[in-house]
Each structure stands twice: as structure tokens, then as C-alpha cells.
Write a protein that holds these residues in place. Structure first.
Motif, PDB file in Angstrom:
ATOM      1  N   SER A 110       0.997  -1.046  -0.196  1.00  0.00           N
ATOM      2  CA  SER A 110       0.224  -0.315  -0.068  1.00  0.00           C
ATOM      3  C   SER A 110       1.245   1.303   0.365  1.00  0.00           C
ATOM      4  CB  SER A 110      -1.095  -0.505   1.383  1.00  0.00           C
ATOM      5  OG  SER A 110      -0.172  -0.029   2.557  1.00  0.00           O
ATOM      6  N   GLY A 111       0.197   2.403  -0.255  1.00  0.00           N
ATOM      7  CA  GLY A 111       1.131   4.172   0.077  1.00  0.00           C
ATOM      8  C   GLY A 111       1.229   4.184   0.964  1.00  0.00           C
ATOM      9  N   THR A 112       0.467   3.441   2.180  1.00  0.00           N
ATOM     10  CA  THR A 112       0.754   3.850   3.772  1.00  0.00           C
ATOM     11  C   THR A 112       1.961   2.844   4.120  1.00  0.00           C
ATOM     12  OG1 THR A 112      -1.268   3.979   3.819  1.00  0.00           O
ATOM     13  CG2 THR A 112      -0.173   3.328   6.066  1.00  0.00           C
ATOM     14  N   TYR A 138      -1.505  13.919   2.457  1.00  0.00           N
ATOM     15  CA  TYR A 138      -1.677  12.412   2.572  1.00  0.00           C
ATOM     16  C   TYR A 138      -0.771  11.258   2.652  1.00  0.00           C
ATOM     17  CZ  TYR A 138      -4.350   8.366   4.080  1.00  0.00           C
ATOM     18  OH  TYR A 138      -4.389   7.177   4.280  1.00  0.00           O
ATOM     19  N   HIS A 139       0.064  11.387   3.616  1.00  0.00           N
ATOM     20  CA  HIS A 139       1.180  10.478   3.434  1.00  0.00           C
ATOM     21  C   HIS A 139       0.507   8.230   3.922  1.00  0.00           C
ATOM     22  CE1 HIS A 139       2.786  13.588   1.712  1.00  0.00           C
ATOM     23  NE2 HIS A 139       2.742  13.994   3.080  1.00  0.00           N
ATOM     24  N   GLY A 140      -0.811   8.702   3.870  1.00  0.00           N
ATOM     25  CA  GLY A 140      -0.966   7.263   4.403  1.00  0.00           C
ATOM     26  C   GLY A 140      -2.043   7.181   5.892  1.00  0.00           C
ATOM     27  N   GLU A 200       3.959  16.122  -1.557  1.00  0.00           N
ATOM     28  CA  GLU A 200       3.532  15.324  -2.569  1.00  0.00           C
ATOM     29  C   GLU A 200       3.525  16.825  -3.714  1.00  0.00           C
ATOM     30  OE1 GLU A 200      -1.201  14.257  -2.770  1.00  0.00           O
ATOM     31  OE2 GLU A 200      -0.342  15.172  -0.361  1.00  0.00           O
ATOM     32  N   ASN A 205      -4.837  15.331  -1.957  1.00  0.00           N
ATOM     33  CA  ASN A 205      -5.442  14.856  -1.297  1.00  0.00           C
ATOM     34  C   ASN A 205      -6.090  16.698  -0.185  1.00  0.00           C
ATOM     35  OD1 ASN A 205      -5.182  11.760  -1.142  1.00  0.00           O
ATOM     36  ND2 ASN A 205      -3.404  12.503  -0.800  1.00  0.00           N
ATOM     37  N   ASP A 233       6.087  11.900  -2.085  1.00  0.00           N
ATOM     38  CA  ASP A 233       4.931  10.833  -2.484  1.00  0.00           C
ATOM     39  C   ASP A 233       4.487  11.086  -4.021  1.00  0.00           C
ATOM     40  OD1 ASP A 233       2.650   9.344  -1.921  1.00  0.00           O
ATOM     41  OD2 ASP A 233       2.698  10.011   0.230  1.00  0.00           O
ATOM     42  N   VAL A 235       2.558   8.782  -4.827  1.00  0.00           N
ATOM     43  CA  VAL A 235       1.873   7.791  -4.824  1.00  0.00           C
ATOM     44  C   VAL A 235      -0.172   7.538  -6.099  1.00  0.00           C
ATOM     45  CG1 VAL A 235      -0.003   6.381  -3.439  1.00  0.00           C
ATOM     46  CG2 VAL A 235       2.042   6.712  -2.734  1.00  0.00           C
ATOM     47  N   ILE A 236       0.177   8.753  -6.358  1.00  0.00           N
ATOM     48  CA  ILE A 236      -1.488   9.448  -7.345  1.00  0.00           C
ATOM     49  C   ILE A 236      -0.245   9.963  -8.214  1.00  0.00           C
ATOM     50  CG2 ILE A 236      -2.924  11.697  -7.522  1.00  0.00           C
ATOM     51  CD1 ILE A 236      -3.723  11.608  -5.088  1.00  0.00           C
ATOM     52  N   LYS A 261      -1.206   3.208  -5.863  1.00  0.00           N
ATOM     53  CA  LYS A 261      -2.339   3.560  -7.347  1.00  0.00           C
ATOM     54  C   LYS A 261      -1.780   3.185  -8.007  1.00  0.00           C
ATOM     55  CE  LYS A 261      -4.312   6.460  -3.754  1.00  0.00           C
ATOM     56  NZ  LYS A 261      -3.953   7.717  -2.845  1.00  0.00           N
TER      57      LYS A 261
HETATM   58  C1  LIG Z   1      -3.485   7.014  -1.093  1.00  0.00           C
HETATM   59  C2  LIG Z   1      -1.910   7.729  -0.614  1.00  0.00           C
HETATM   60  C3  LIG Z   1      -1.660   7.588  -0.051  1.00  0.00           C
HETATM   61  C4  LIG Z   1      -2.217   5.823   0.935  1.00  0.00           C
HETATM   62  O1  LIG Z   1      -2.266   5.148  -0.333  1.00  0.00           O
HETATM   63  P1  LIG Z   1      -2.239   3.728   0.337  1.00  0.00           P
HETATM   64  O2  LIG Z   1      -2.656   2.501  -1.119  1.00  0.00           O
HETATM   65  O3  LIG Z   1      -3.920   4.480   0.686  1.00  0.00           O
HETATM   66  O4  LIG Z   1      -2.527   3.271   1.620  1.00  0.00           O
HETATM   67  C5  LIG Z   1      -0.079   8.017   0.489  1.00  0.00           C
HETATM   68  N1  LIG Z   1       0.088   9.450  -0.042  1.00  0.00           N
HETATM   69  C6  LIG Z   1      -0.574   9.631  -1.351  1.00  0.00           C
HETATM   70  C7  LIG Z   1      -0.170  10.741  -1.791  1.00  0.00           C
HETATM   71  C8  LIG Z   1      -1.844   9.306  -1.758  1.00  0.00           C
HETATM   72  O5  LIG Z   1      -3.049   9.931  -2.023  1.00  0.00           O
END
Ligand SMILES: *Cc1c(COP(=O)(O)O)cnc(C)c1O
Length: 442
Positions: A110-112, A138-140, A200, A205, A233, A235-236, A261
Motif C-alpha cells: 500500500s501507499g501507506t 496525505y501520506h497514508g 506531494e 488530498n 510522495d 503515490v497519486i 495506485k
Molecule cells: C493514496 C495515497 C497514499 C496512501 O496509499 P494507500 O494505498 O491508500 O495506503 C499515500 N500518499 C498519497 C499521496 C496518496 O494519495
């Protein structure tokens, strides 16, 4: 709604991730049974144009043929195999090829986990404890990163949730996004104590907020000057705002990168990577412990590889994503303009957020000044007219390669109608306006 009632008896709030409960917009979430291309279908058989995109992963849309084929082929070979696979190396190679700053990569689920592991690595590598992050980022949901800004001049984090010990976030500093001066001030005061700046490269988020010119560059410079690690970060944004993510789009090279993601093609995944000398400190190459029973899961890796392969195929898909995003943003702005409703659309590529705000939205504070009641009303109208948009004014809407111009125009038309129906009570029939403007308790 019977499905929601039933779910709420056995699942907290009826959902397995809070935003899905529709608390910010009122009403019940549609329960979904399938997705195809740019559409999802709910249990009542209603088809909706999907702008949620599973909250980011589905850049190819639902059931992309190449992804489905890759998953079927992997299913025929097994699910979790309990040993390393060549596909994991291939995914790592693809990521490092797309992002030159990522020299080695570790897959997680997961991103978390990705962000949490980056923080551990940064603290280990620098021998420092403090983390600097940004309000509205947001970083999880790991403890140390579930911090919010303290009041007044204090920048020390306070717990962002009950259950997060104050001691765990006392080393997490939280500053306004895009405020380089404040960040420079904190570095001048205690830069030698900061292990990492976590940011980010496009905030996604608090709704979409692009970095001000110079913000990421300034963070890079000051991090280098103080021996602090710069962690993006992505993740997105990874593979969303361009093939090389935000770091390529804005030309800033981080020390560490979090991914998730899109790289899982709609299956659970996360990854972190960066400088070789740092990543070689991760166990078992080095002493920094991090592990996962299902890390690098063959199904997630197969879906991710198929997705990244498709994104790397000619013709370059990113100009099309950019054009679709621009068309949607322009359409929403024109619809609001025609009705005289202040609207600020923040967009980077195929991720965007319409804020009901007249002033620019550049950080969490300005995002929160937008008209959330109006968003809730428009969201309900949008849904009633067949559009599935993220149910919060502080989420990003996503387009995919499965969205055509006709689908985008359908989203815009539904928005225009929903917006017209959401105007002040005086401009409407009394009952309907009252009903629409009153956010219902979910
Ligand atoms: C979604 C997200 C996370 C967390 O990812 P998960 O897979 O939901 O744990 C972390 N950082 C960012 C920037 C995100 O958008």
C-alpha cells in the motif's frame, strides 16, 4: 438504502475506507457491481460515468484488455508463490527506467507502507528524527504521518486521530503547502535535526493543488544544504501527471520516492525507491527492517506491469490525458461562468478538483474556504444525472484513457444542470431548493 444499512451493521460506517461513506456530501453511496471502460454500474443497474478511478489507480479505465489478460495469465500460474519472481524485477526495472531518481525499488502492499518505510529509512540514514510535511498532504495512515498542524506559531505536529500518541508526532513538523518561506525559516532554526521533507509534488488530498513555481526547487535546495532527504510522495502523481511523475514534470530530483495506485493497475500495491546508497540500507541488503508477506504480489505486479507497458506504448498517451483534462476543466469553468457561480478548477494533467471559490486555491486553508455546501449539493445533482465523482470537495477527480470526449461532455452537461439546480433558495422552487441545499446525515 438496504445495502448500506446492512453494511453498517458489520463494517464501521459501512465502508472499508472513510471517504466512500459519502459523509461529506450526504446521502448513501451507490453500491457497485462492475466497471467497464469509463463507467461503473451500481446494484440497481444504473450506469455512471466514473471520475473516481478507484481514487487514482485506474488510468486505463476499468477492465483494460491488456490488464485483464495479464491477470488471467497469472491466475493460471498461481497467486502468491512465496518466492521471488522475475516479474517483480521487471516492474522494478520499468519504474527505474521511468524515474531516473529511483535507482532501486522495494515493493510493498500500500501507499501507506511506502511512506511509512521512507520515513524509517530517512531517519536511519540521517540519524535524525524530525520529519517535515505539509498541511493538507496525505501520506497514508501510519501514526507519525497522521499529524496535523498545531495552532499559532508552533509547527510541531499534533495527533491527527485519537489513538496516535502525542509522542509519536512530536517530531513531525507541519507547514502550509506552497509556503517556501516558512519552510526556509524552519530549516534555518533546526535544519540539522530534520531527517526528511515529505511532499506531494502535486497535492492531491486537499483537492488538487499544484506546486507554486520555485516551491519544489526551493525544498530541493534547502534539503541538500542541510543534509535532509527530499521525499516525493508520488503515490497519486507517479505515472499520472506524466510518465516520470511529478519529479519529471517539474524537473526536481528527490532522494526517495513513494509510489502506489497506478503501479498496481487496480490491485493493492505500494513501492518506495530512490538513491542506491539509501535503498541498500534496507533489509536484507542493510540493517533497516521492512517486510511484507504478500509484498510484490504476483497479481498486483502483473496488473501493474500491463498498465505501465500500455502507458509506455506509442503513441504517447499523456497528451491525450492532458487534452481530456483540459476539456473537462474548461467545460466546468464555462458552466459555472454561465451561471455566475465562482469556480476555481485546479488541474494537473488528468487529475482535477473544482472548488467553489473565487480566489486561487494554493494550500489547505484556501481549499477549506471553498463552498462545501454548494459542492455537496452539486455532487448529489451530478450523481442523480449519472456521474460518479469523488464524494468530497477535497478529493481529486480522475480521467482515464477509457474516457472519450463524449464522456467528458456528459460530465460537464450533468455538472451544468446540477449547478443550475443548486442555486440559492430564492432562485428556486422552495421545496426542491431546500431539499438540495440541506446536507442530509449519512
Ligand atoms: C493514496 C495515497 C497514499 C496512501 O496509499 P494507500 O494505498 O491508500 O495506503 C499515500 N500518499 C498519497 C499521496 C496518496 O494519495
Amino acid at each position: 438504502m438496504a445495502a448500506f444499512e446492512r453494511a453498517r451493521l458489520r463494517i464501521p460506517g459501512g465502508v472499508n475506507s472513510p471517504v466512500r461513506a459519502f459523509a461529506a456530501v450526504g446521502g448513501s453511496p451507490p453500491f457497485l457491481v462492475r466497471g467497464e471502460g469509463c463507467r461503473v454500474t451500481d446494484i440497481d443497474g444504473r450506469e455512471l460515468v466514473d471520475c473516481v478511478g478507484a481514487y487514482g489507480p485506474l488510468i486505463l479505465g476499468h477492465r483494460d484488455p491488456a490488464v485483464v489478460r495479464a491477470l488471467r495469465e497469472q491466475l493460471d500460474r498461481g497467486t502468491a508463490l512465496g518466492g521471488p519472481t522475475e516479474a517483480e524485477t521487471e516492474l522494478a526495472e520499468r519504474i527505474t527506467l521511468a524515474m531516473p531518481a529511483v535507482e532501486m525499488v522495494r515493493l510493498v502492499s500500500s501507499g501507506t507502507e511506502a511512506a511509512m518505510s521512507c520515513v524509517r529509512l530517512a531517519r536511519a540514514a540521517t540519524g535524525r528524527d524530525r520529519i517535515l510535511m505539509f498541511d493538507g498532504g496525505y501520506h497514508g495512515h501510519s501514526d507519525a504521518l497522521l499529524a496535523q498542524a498545531g495552532s499559532g506559531v508552533a509547527t510541531l505536529g499534533i495527533p491527527g486521530s485519537p489513538g496516535v500518541p502525542a509522542a509519536v508526532v512530536q517530531d513531525t513538523l507541519v507547514l502550509p503547502y506552497n509556503d517556501l518561506d516558512r519552510a526556509l525559516g524552519v530549516f534555518a532554526r533546526e535544519g540539522e535535526r530534520i531527517a526528511a521533507v515529505l511532499v506531494e509534488p502535486v497535492a492531491g488530498n486537499m483537492g488538487v493543488v499544484a506546486p507554486r513555481p520555485g516551491f519544489l526547487e526551493g525544498l530541493r535546495r534547502v534539503a541538500t544544504a542541510f543534509g535532509t532527504l527530499l521525499v516525493f510522495d508520488e503515490v497519486i502523481t507517479g505515472f499520472r501527471v506524466g510518465p516520470g511523475g511529478g519529479q519529471e514534470r517539474f524537473g526536481v530530483r528527490p532522494d526517495l520516492t513513494c509510489l502506489g495506485k497506478i503501479i498496481g493497475g487496480g490491485l493493492p500495491i505500494g513501492a518506495y525507491g530512490g538513491r542506491r546508497d539509501l535503498m541498500e540500507q534496507i533489509a536484507p541488503a542493510g540493517p533497516v527492517y521492512q517486510a511484507g508477506t504478500l509484498s510484490g504480489h504476483p497479481l498486483a505486479v502483473a496488473a501493474g506491469l500491463a498498465t505501465l507497458a500500455r502507458l509506455a506504448d506509442p503513441p504517447d498517451p499523456y497528451p491525450r490525458l492532458e487534452a481530456l483534462g483540459a476539456r473537462l476543466a474548461a467545460g466546468l469553468e464555462a458552466a459555472a461562468g454561465a451561471l455566475g457561480v465562482p469556480l476555481t478548477v485546479n488541474r494537473v494533467g488528468s487529475m482535477l478538483t473544482p472548488y467553489f471559490a473565487a480566489a486561487p486555491v494554493t494550500d489547505h486553508a484556501t481549499a477549506r474556504r471553498s463552498d462545501r455546501d454548494r459542492f455537496a449539493a452539486v455532487h448529489r445533482g451530478w450523481l442523480a444525472r449519472g456521474v460518479y465523482w469523488p464524494p468530497s470537495p477535497f478529493e481529486a477527480g480522475f480521467l482515464s484513457l477509457a474516457h472519450g470526449e463524449a464522456a467528458v461532455d456528459q460530465v460537464v452537461d450533468a455538472f451544468a444542470t446540477a449547478l443550475a439546480g443548486s442555486r440559492e433558495p430564492a432562485a428556486e422552487g422552495p421545496e426542491t431548493a431546500g431539499a438540495i441545499l440541506q446536507p442530509s446525515d449519512p
